[in-house]
Design an enzyme around this catalytic site. Sequence first.
Site, PDB file in Angstrom:
ATOM      1  CG  ASN A   1       8.761  -4.967   3.580  1.00  0.00           C
ATOM      2  OD1 ASN A   1       8.945  -6.004   4.214  1.00  0.00           O
ATOM      3  ND2 ASN A   1       8.966  -3.765   4.110  1.00  0.00           N
TER       4      ASN A   1
ATOM      5  CE  LYS B   1       5.679  -2.255   5.640  1.00  0.00           C
ATOM      6  NZ  LYS B   1       5.692  -0.854   6.008  1.00  0.00           N
TER       7      LYS B   1
ATOM      8  CG  HIS C   1      11.981  -1.064   5.664  1.00  0.00           C
ATOM      9  ND1 HIS C   1      11.224  -0.324   6.540  1.00  0.00           N
ATOM     10  CD2 HIS C   1      11.211  -1.229   4.557  1.00  0.00           C
ATOM     11  CE1 HIS C   1      10.047  -0.060   5.971  1.00  0.00           C
ATOM     12  NE2 HIS C   1      10.023  -0.599   4.770  1.00  0.00           N
TER      13      HIS C   1
ATOM     14  CD  GLU D   1       8.173  -0.397   8.566  1.00  0.00           C
ATOM     15  OE1 GLU D   1       8.346  -1.632   8.491  1.00  0.00           O
ATOM     16  OE2 GLU D   1       7.281   0.207   7.939  1.00  0.00           O
TER      17      GLU D   1
ATOM     18  CD  GLU E   1      10.534   1.497   1.044  1.00  0.00           C
ATOM     19  OE1 GLU E   1       9.596   0.948   0.457  1.00  0.00           O
ATOM     20  OE2 GLU E   1      10.900   1.176   2.185  1.00  0.00           O
TER      21      GLU E   1
ATOM     22  N   GLY F   1       3.320   3.446   4.584  1.00  0.00           N
ATOM     23  CA  GLY F   1       2.178   3.017   5.400  1.00  0.00           C
ATOM     24  C   GLY F   1       1.217   4.140   5.740  1.00  0.00           C
TER      25      GLY F   1
ATOM     26  CB  SER G   1       1.347   4.793   0.183  1.00  0.00           C
ATOM     27  OG  SER G   1       1.473   4.875   1.587  1.00  0.00           O
TER      28      SER G   1
HETATM   29  C1  PEP Z   1       7.490  -0.622   2.763  1.00  0.00           C
HETATM   30  O1  PEP Z   1       7.298  -1.148   3.830  1.00  0.00           O
HETATM   31  O2  PEP Z   1       8.577  -0.764   2.209  1.00  0.00           O
HETATM   32  C2  PEP Z   1       6.418   0.181   2.175  1.00  0.00           C
HETATM   33  C3  PEP Z   1       6.683   0.907   1.120  1.00  0.00           C
HETATM   34  O3  PEP Z   1       5.194   0.125   2.765  1.00  0.00           O
HETATM   35  P1  PEP Z   1       3.796   0.688   2.197  1.00  0.00           P
HETATM   36  O4  PEP Z   1       3.720   0.288   0.745  1.00  0.00           O
HETATM   37  O5  PEP Z   1       2.741   0.064   3.029  1.00  0.00           O
HETATM   38  O6  PEP Z   1       3.841   2.175   2.338  1.00  0.00           O
END
Ligand code: PEP
Length: 250
Positions: free
Chosen positions: A9, A11, A94, A96, A166, A172, A212
């Site tokens: 992803n 972003k 997501h 976000e 998630e 992040g 992460s």
């Molecule tokens: C994501 O944006 O779906 C995500 C898991 O980000 P990160 O791997 O940076 O935590």
Amino acid sequence: MRKKIIAGNWKMNMTPSEAVELVNTLKPLVDNDEVDVVFCVPSIDIIPVVEAVKGSNIQVGAENMYFEEKGAYTGEISPAMLTDAGIKYVVLGHSERREYFAETSGTVNKKMLKAFEHGITPIMCCGESLEQREQGVTMDFIRQQVKVGFQGVTAEQAKTAVIAYEPIWAIGTGKTATTQQAQEVCKGIRECIAEIYDESVAEAIRIQYGGSVNAETAPDLFAQPDIDGGLVGGASLKPDFGKIVQYKQG
Ligand code: PEP
């Protein structure tokens, strides 16, 4: 046996020219037919990225989509625009988008139905906040997100869907959920799908972990019985993504 699916992803990162450069760097590193490899990219990068991945094992996904066919929805992108551009997957809901753009499970559900109608595979995100985890309501909250998100989705459609678990506190932050925490919730999601549909749908649907994920944590996470791959943010923009995709060789 479910085929693993490892999706990046991006972003709101990568201009179109940077995107093509990144694809060219990652292409040889993610060459692994044993897993489905998907790059979910910003809308403006879709056309150049679809062109750049030609001849490789990489499939391209969008990061969002609107639930109407067309019309006066300034700034939105339609499912037909995505399929015409070569999109196979779309990330929906997501955290976000839920947090910054008022996305709800209701709108995610409308988008899910529309994605299936157009033959786009949704990667539907769900996950709890740190507060919810501490209050012990993780599974109740996620079950609700899943139930609303899949309302009206047929069993045959659900079999092809992808769910990304998630935990918000792991996105992040550099704080990966433990393998045990991730497996436990992914198993709970599969049980929820079995309740909504049946065992055959639960066995077929693919459930990713995201938060992460990096080259070190991927092998253990992806070895869990209910974790069918990962949704990867930060690390998907680096050569590290190649190591995540080749997690078995690590
Ligand atoms: C994501 O944006 O779906 C995500 C898991 O980000 P990160 O791997 O940076 O935590």
